[in-house]
Design an enzyme around this catalytic site. Structure first.
Site, short mmCIF file in Angstrom:
data_model
loop_
_atom_site.label_atom_id
_atom_site.label_comp_id
_atom_site.label_asym_id
_atom_site.label_seq_id
_atom_site.Cartn_x
_atom_site.Cartn_y
_atom_site.Cartn_z
N SER A 1 -6.84 11.20 4.76
CA SER A 1 -6.86 11.78 6.09
C SER A 1 -7.26 13.23 5.94
CB SER A 1 -5.49 11.72 6.76
OG SER A 1 -5.25 10.42 7.24
N ARG B 1 -3.93 4.93 -4.15
CA ARG B 1 -4.71 4.14 -3.17
C ARG B 1 -6.18 4.05 -3.60
NH1 ARG B 1 -2.87 4.55 2.64
NH2 ARG B 1 -0.69 3.95 2.39
N ARG C 1 0.81 -1.23 0.00
CA ARG C 1 0.00 0.00 0.00
C ARG C 1 0.83 1.27 0.00
NH1 ARG C 1 -0.96 -2.33 4.54
NH2 ARG C 1 -0.46 -0.55 5.87
N GLU D 1 -6.56 2.79 4.40
CA GLU D 1 -6.84 4.23 4.51
C GLU D 1 -6.64 4.88 3.14
OE1 GLU D 1 -4.22 6.41 7.24
OE2 GLU D 1 -4.33 8.06 5.80
P1 ATP Z 1 -0.55 5.37 6.10
O1 ATP Z 1 -0.95 5.38 7.56
O2 ATP Z 1 -1.38 4.47 5.25
O3 ATP Z 1 0.94 5.17 5.91
P2 ATP Z 1 -0.58 8.20 6.34
O4 ATP Z 1 -1.60 8.37 7.41
O5 ATP Z 1 0.85 8.29 6.70
O6 ATP Z 1 -0.85 6.84 5.55
P3 ATP Z 1 -1.35 10.73 5.26
O7 ATP Z 1 -0.19 11.57 5.66
O8 ATP Z 1 -2.58 10.82 6.07
O9 ATP Z 1 -0.87 9.22 5.16
O10 ATP Z 1 -1.63 10.99 3.70
C1 ATP Z 1 -2.91 11.17 3.14
C2 ATP Z 1 -3.21 10.11 2.11
O11 ATP Z 1 -2.15 10.00 1.17
C3 ATP Z 1 -3.34 8.71 2.66
O12 ATP Z 1 -4.63 8.49 3.18
C4 ATP Z 1 -3.05 7.85 1.45
O13 ATP Z 1 -4.16 7.77 0.58
C5 ATP Z 1 -1.99 8.65 0.75
N1 ATP Z 1 -0.65 8.16 1.14
C6 ATP Z 1 0.05 8.49 2.24
N2 ATP Z 1 1.24 7.88 2.27
C7 ATP Z 1 1.31 7.14 1.15
C8 ATP Z 1 2.29 6.28 0.58
N3 ATP Z 1 3.46 6.07 1.19
N4 ATP Z 1 2.02 5.68 -0.60
C9 ATP Z 1 0.86 5.89 -1.23
N5 ATP Z 1 -0.11 6.69 -0.76
C10 ATP Z 1 0.09 7.31 0.41
MN MN Z 2 -3.33 9.42 7.37
#
Ligand code: ATP
Ligand code: MN
Length: 428
Positions: A354, A402, A218, A351
């Site tokens: 956010s 995602r 993911r 997820e």
């Molecule tokens: P996760 O807990 O799954 O690592 P995150 O909470 O660190 O994600 P956020 O900073 O909330 O990620 O980023 C907002 C959105 O961006 C996420 O909900 C996801 O859809 C996408 N996203 C975040 N990190 C990644 C990643 N490393 N690769 C692909 N999509 C990502």
């Molecule tokens: Mn997040």
């Protein structure tokens, strides 16, 4: 170049046409041979007859995946398993493909993902793979169209930055002349500054970089983030905007390409809005009652999210996250100490978004920086925008890959990325 597309051939008229594309297959007999020609719109059967072609012996030596043009006439009412039939009068080889091919184009997708990604240009010649990116293009048009109709302005903010959006690790450093800089993890801070600028509603579609060391199905180290920020709004407004964005995106896809997706085995339905909401505390209690609560201070694991997600058919929101799990810019919940006006959008354990209402009061923001062990001085360029008239605001960040992954039921995010960047892959 004058040309016709395969999908536009009308077998009723038997008209004269010129096609251009790739030789997907060739079957050679003595005086008649058959090429399966592929263009972006489909496949056609090209019938080569010695009597029609002075260079017949040369043409039938063509290798698979070579690029050719064919001029001829469509045979009236003849549609074979390999599409409409064309009797060739003239065949030109524009570029010959070497053989053997490093990756088969006609066999079903069964090579391992690394082999496929190494020859991604060939892998994408398979319809079941390229359609993923047509889906991505289409859903993004739908989301853009919707946001524009809601008076959002599309913006572009820097990806090379001086300080981390969320403070912490997970940053790629780059040399910026005499200085050290980073690749941005998210446009968060810039989106908020633009709210102070008076745009009121902005969105951005752009790359986000995360130097996360784990290799999971993911996570990417570079992904495409769809981000919005809206003034005079709270987390509930942002959630409504998210549901409607996703619904509009799916509607656009179904308008564009429902039949093509079906033909490739993808079943897509318009998600019912509003999406159900469940409080973080309720999730915690639910897990606790099964003896599966997270350790104090830690986030839900995929297994824990799966338990919660199994209660829902499709998308659902988890709202009201504790402060210790959210970044400094998240607005605390005034009625629930220690919790925030925040949400994640989930599908099963994955997820996709956010979001939250953000802190708009500069004093509170400085305090939140300190609580998180960050120095407010490092963020002056950001804090200044809060000191001279910043409206209350909210927003979210949605990962495009995602979203594609969960809507098409892909089991690896790399399938939804043309040229993935992961822990070990930097090429192609
Ligand atoms: P996760 O807990 O799954 O690592 P995150 O909470 O660190 O994600 P956020 O900073 O909330 O990620 O980023 C907002 C959105 O961006 C996420 O909900 C996801 O859809 C996408 N996203 C975040 N990190 C990644 C990643 N490393 N690769 C692909 N999509 C990502
Ligand atoms: Mn997040």
């Amino acid at each position: 170049m004058e040309r016709n597309y395969i999908s536009g051939i009308d077998p009723k008229t038997g008209s004269q046409i010129t096609l251009a594309g790739w030789v997907q297959d060739i079957r050679v007999l003595k005086n008649v041979s058959f090429i399966v020609l592929r263009d972006h719109t489909g496949i056609a059967q090209i019938t080569l007859k010695r009597e029609n072609l002075s260079d017949y012996d040369e043409i039938i030596n063509i290798s698979r995946e070579s690029v050719i043009t064919v001029t001829g006439s469509a045979v009236k009412n003849s549609i074979s398993r390999t599409g409409p039939e064309i009797i060739a009068r003239d065949v030109r080889v524009l570029n010959r493909a070497e053989s053997p091919l490093p990756l088969g184009v006609t066999d079903p997708v069964n090579s391992d993902i690394d082999t496929r990604l190494n020859s991604r240009f060939l892998d994408l010649r398979k319809r079941e793979n390229s359609i993923i990116f047509e889906f991505e293009s289409s859903i993004l048009w739908g989301i853009r169209r919707f946001l524009r109709s809601e008076r959002f302005v599309e913006v572009h903010t820097p990806k090379v930055v001086a300080s981390a959006t969320e403070g912490g690790a997970d940053l790629f450093g780059v040399k910026y002349f005499e200085k050290n800089a980073y690749l941005n993890q998210s446009p968060q801070l810039y989106k908020e500054i633009l709210i102070s600028s008076g745009f009121e509603r902005v969105f951005e579609v752009g790359p986000a970089f995360r130097a996360e060391k784990h290799n999971t199905p993911r996570h990417l180290n570079e992904f495409t983030s769809i981000d919005i920020e809206m003034a005079f709004s709270d987390h509930n407004d942002a959630m409504a905007m998210l549901e409607n964005s996703i619904r509009s995106g799916v509607e656009e896809v179904l308008d564009d390409m429902e039949d093509h997706l079906k033909a490739m085995g993808y079943e897509l339905k318009i998600p019912k809005t509003p999406f159900p909401r469940i409080g973080w505390m309720e999730c915690y209690d639910l897990l606790n009652s099964e003896g599966k609560a997270p350790e104090p201070g830690s986030d839900f694991s995929p297994e824990q999210l799966r338990i919660i997600g199994d209660r829902y058919d499709g998308f659902f929101f988890i709202t009201g996250w504790p402060e210790y799990l959210r970044p400094f810019y998240t607005m605390p919940d005034p009625e629930n100490e220690g919790f925030t006006n925040s949400f994640d959008l989930q599908l099963k354990e994955i997820e996709v978004t956010s979001g939250a209402q953000r802190v708009h009061q500069p004093d509170l923001l400085e305090k939140r920086f300190r609580d998180k062990g960050l120095k407010p001085e490092d963020f002056d360029f950001y804090l200044n925008a809060f000191r001279y008239g910043m409206p209350p605001h909210a927003g979210w960040g949605l990962g495009l890959e995602r979203l594609t992954m969960i809507l098409l039921g892909l089991n690896n995010i790399r399938e939804a990325t043309l040229f993935p960047r992961d822990r070990t892959r930097l090429s192609p």
